[in-house]
Design a protein around this motif. Structure first.
Motif, PDB file in Angstrom:
ATOM      1  N   ASP A 214       4.780  11.095 -23.724  1.00 46.61           N
ATOM      2  CA  ASP A 214       4.821  10.383 -25.011  1.00 46.61           C
ATOM      3  C   ASP A 214       6.260  10.169 -25.499  1.00 46.61           C
ATOM      4  O   ASP A 214       6.478   9.703 -26.614  1.00 46.61           O
ATOM      5  CB  ASP A 214       4.001  11.144 -26.066  1.00 46.61           C
TER       6      ASP A 214
ATOM      7  N   CYS B 214      10.078  25.488 -22.148  1.00 45.66           N
ATOM      8  CA  CYS B 214       9.736  24.197 -22.759  1.00 45.66           C
ATOM      9  C   CYS B 214       8.337  23.750 -22.345  1.00 45.66           C
ATOM     10  O   CYS B 214       7.621  23.142 -23.135  1.00 45.66           O
ATOM     11  CB  CYS B 214      10.739  23.119 -22.364  1.00 45.66           C
ATOM     12  N   LEU B 215       7.951  24.028 -21.121  1.00 45.27           N
ATOM     13  CA  LEU B 215       6.631  23.603 -20.637  1.00 45.27           C
ATOM     14  C   LEU B 215       5.529  24.465 -21.259  1.00 45.27           C
ATOM     15  O   LEU B 215       4.441  23.958 -21.559  1.00 45.27           O
ATOM     16  CB  LEU B 215       6.557  23.706 -19.110  1.00 45.27           C
ATOM     17  N   ASN B 216       5.827  25.736 -21.411  1.00 44.64           N
ATOM     18  CA  ASN B 216       4.901  26.657 -22.047  1.00 44.64           C
ATOM     19  C   ASN B 216       3.464  26.473 -21.539  1.00 44.64           C
ATOM     20  O   ASN B 216       2.515  26.377 -22.326  1.00 44.64           O
ATOM     21  CB  ASN B 216       4.976  26.466 -23.574  1.00 44.64           C
ATOM     22  N   GLY B 217       3.331  26.368 -20.232  1.00 44.11           N
ATOM     23  CA  GLY B 217       1.998  26.279 -19.631  1.00 44.11           C
ATOM     24  C   GLY B 217       1.458  24.864 -19.476  1.00 44.11           C
ATOM     25  O   GLY B 217       0.387  24.667 -18.912  1.00 44.11           O
ATOM     26  N   CYS B 218       2.174  23.840 -19.986  1.00 43.62           N
ATOM     27  CA  CYS B 218       1.714  22.455 -19.873  1.00 43.62           C
ATOM     28  C   CYS B 218       1.765  21.991 -18.410  1.00 43.62           C
ATOM     29  O   CYS B 218       2.717  22.278 -17.706  1.00 43.62           O
ATOM     30  CB  CYS B 218       2.629  21.532 -20.672  1.00 43.62           C
ATOM     31  N   GLY B 219       0.771  21.242 -17.985  1.00 45.79           N
ATOM     32  CA  GLY B 219       0.717  20.774 -16.589  1.00 45.79           C
ATOM     33  C   GLY B 219       1.611  19.568 -16.353  1.00 45.79           C
ATOM     34  O   GLY B 219       2.060  18.915 -17.300  1.00 45.79           O
ATOM     35  N   GLU B 220       1.858  19.245 -15.067  1.00 46.11           N
ATOM     36  CA  GLU B 220       2.797  18.167 -14.732  1.00 46.11           C
ATOM     37  C   GLU B 220       2.277  16.793 -15.157  1.00 46.11           C
ATOM     38  O   GLU B 220       3.053  15.858 -15.309  1.00 46.11           O
ATOM     39  CB  GLU B 220       3.216  18.209 -13.274  1.00 46.11           C
ATOM     40  N   GLN B 221       0.962  16.651 -15.380  1.00 47.48           N
ATOM     41  CA  GLN B 221       0.448  15.327 -15.752  1.00 47.48           C
ATOM     42  C   GLN B 221       0.929  14.899 -17.143  1.00 47.48           C
ATOM     43  O   GLN B 221       0.916  13.705 -17.456  1.00 47.48           O
ATOM     44  CB  GLN B 221      -1.092  15.268 -15.639  1.00 47.48           C
ATOM     45  N   SER B 222       1.357  15.838 -17.977  1.00 49.79           N
ATOM     46  CA  SER B 222       1.892  15.482 -19.301  1.00 49.79           C
ATOM     47  C   SER B 222       3.392  15.214 -19.260  1.00 49.79           C
ATOM     48  O   SER B 222       3.992  14.851 -20.267  1.00 49.79           O
ATOM     49  CB  SER B 222       1.670  16.610 -20.309  1.00 49.79           C
ATOM     50  N   VAL B 223       4.005  15.439 -18.094  1.00 50.66           N
ATOM     51  CA  VAL B 223       5.469  15.391 -18.004  1.00 50.66           C
ATOM     52  C   VAL B 223       5.937  14.069 -17.416  1.00 50.66           C
ATOM     53  O   VAL B 223       5.441  13.640 -16.378  1.00 50.66           O
ATOM     54  CB  VAL B 223       5.977  16.555 -17.103  1.00 50.66           C
TER      55      VAL B 223
ATOM     56  N   TYR C 213       8.207  14.622 -22.140  1.00 50.22           N
ATOM     57  CA  TYR C 213       6.771  14.422 -21.967  1.00 50.22           C
ATOM     58  C   TYR C 213       6.449  12.930 -21.897  1.00 50.22           C
ATOM     59  O   TYR C 213       7.288  12.080 -22.234  1.00 50.22           O
ATOM     60  CB  TYR C 213       6.009  15.118 -23.104  1.00 50.22           C
TER      61      TYR C 213
END
Ligand code: MG
Length: 366
Positions: A232, A137-146, A230
């Motif tokens: 948003d 689900c994260l697919n490389g997204c950093g923790e600041q977007s979570v 996320y």
């Protein structure tokens, strides 16, 4: 492996004591090295090694020896318990990608292991179904977007039970997991929900999201394997069959997606997916894990060491089911925290947790 023979070459394999399986796999894959950990199975292990022309390694040290000796692109650490730590560190030191199925490695020494992996630029790919779901689900997204990681839990065999009825449950009842077919230690950890506590600590390390932003929700169907919310408000979930084949394939083939002959999920047949809050009274181990994570340092190693011994004692009939939580409570209460521990201090904390759990009187029910 055997379903995709052209993609994999098995260099070395190990077992604790399942020598029948080792014999089958060693005959099929012809590895360069084999390792057997359990002292009672070592003689048979040595015979198997010589029969297939492999080098024989023994004991927990043998696991690390194999990682040090043979060249591999990926090391799968699927041991149970603290024993997985040293081979994992050795793989990282050698710059080898680690596929991690063992929870206790990150629970006990997450800061050290993650720092070493960052320093060497080594990937840790999670096999555990929840972490594999989060990874996808994260697919490389950093923790600041979570905003939150949401770990799903089946609730185990005792979901919905009145807490006072849990004192008398037997190992056989605790081993009967409703949705996943797993080993004995992890099945008991699921029944106490300590498993989910470990997964929370592991997720915090793997994805850099602090424990207060990781939630556990009971989802009895085990179809959603975990979710990422996320900032948003958008939530991504990973769904699939309850079969470890899928996360194992995801990690070993990563980043490729490869067809595997699994039947598609039939949503109409599933009917509904439901969710509940975990019951803190019946399952105190989950709260103990949050407590150990918040205290940090050596506390998670004490939590894990005490749990390993307490689960073994419960399975041996020495203490009752609620005696597991009691053992962990005692160990955490007796421990003086060391923040920023060295590897040696983590080993000491592990031993301290084990000794504290061993000191709980036989026959303790809670
Ligand atoms: Mg899991």
């Amino acid at each position: 492996m055997e379903d995709f023979p052209s993609r994999f070459d098995v260099v070395a394999i190990s077992t604790n004591e399942r020598v029948d399986l080792l014999l089958r796999q060693a005959s099929q894959f012809k590895p360069e090295g084999v390792c057997v950990c359990s002292p009672t199975a070592r003689d048979t292990g040595a015979e198997i090694a010589s029969a297939v022309g492999a080098q024989f390694h023994e004991g927990e040290a043998g696991l690390t020896e194999m990682v040090a000796r043979y060249d591999a692109d990926i090391v799968v650490v699927a041991t149970v318990g603290f024993v997985g730590l040293m081979p994992t560190l050795k793989a990282i030191e050698r710059g080898i990608t680690v596929a991690l199925a063992n929870k206790e490695v990150l629970v006990t020494a997450g800061d050290l292991v993650m720092a070493a992996a960052r320093e060497r630029g080594v990937k840790l790919l999670p096999i555990d179904s929840e972490h594999n779901a989060l990874f996808q689900c994260l697919n490389g997204c950093g923790e600041q977007s979570v905003r939150r990681l949401i770990l799903t839990a089946s609730g185990g065999p005792f979901r919905g039970r009145q807490p006072e009825t849990l004192a008398a449950v037997t190992p056989d009842e605790a081993l009967a997991h409703p949705t996943w077919n797993m080993g004995r230690k992890i099945s008991i950890d699921s029944a106490t929900m300590m498993n989910k506590g470990f997964e929370m600590i592991e997720a915090a390390h793997l994805f850099g999201v602090p424990p207060e932003r990781i939630e556990v929700v009971i989802h009895p169907q085990s179809t959603i394997h975990s979710m990422v919310e996320y900032v948003d408000g958008s939530i991504l979930a990973q769904l699939g069959r309850t079969d470890m084949y899928l996360p194992i394939q995801n990690v070993l083939m990563w980043p490729d997606r490869v067809e595997n002959g699994f039947e598609p999920l039939d949503f109409a047949q599933l009917g509904q997916l439901t969710f509940e809050k975990p019951d803190p009274e019946g399952f105190p181990c989950l709260a103990y894990a949050y407590e150990a994570a918040a205290r940090g340092g050596t506390c998670p190693a004490v939590l894990n060491g005490a749990n390993e011994v307490a689960v073994a004692r419960f399975l041996a009939g020495e203490i009752g089911f609620l005696g597991i939580a009691r053992s962990i409570r005692n160990a955490l209460d007796a421990h003086t925290l060391v923040s920023d521990p060295t590897l040696e201090q983590i080993h000491e904390a592990d031993k301290e947790g084990r000794d504290a759990a061993q000191a709980v009187a036989a026959g303790t029910l809670g």
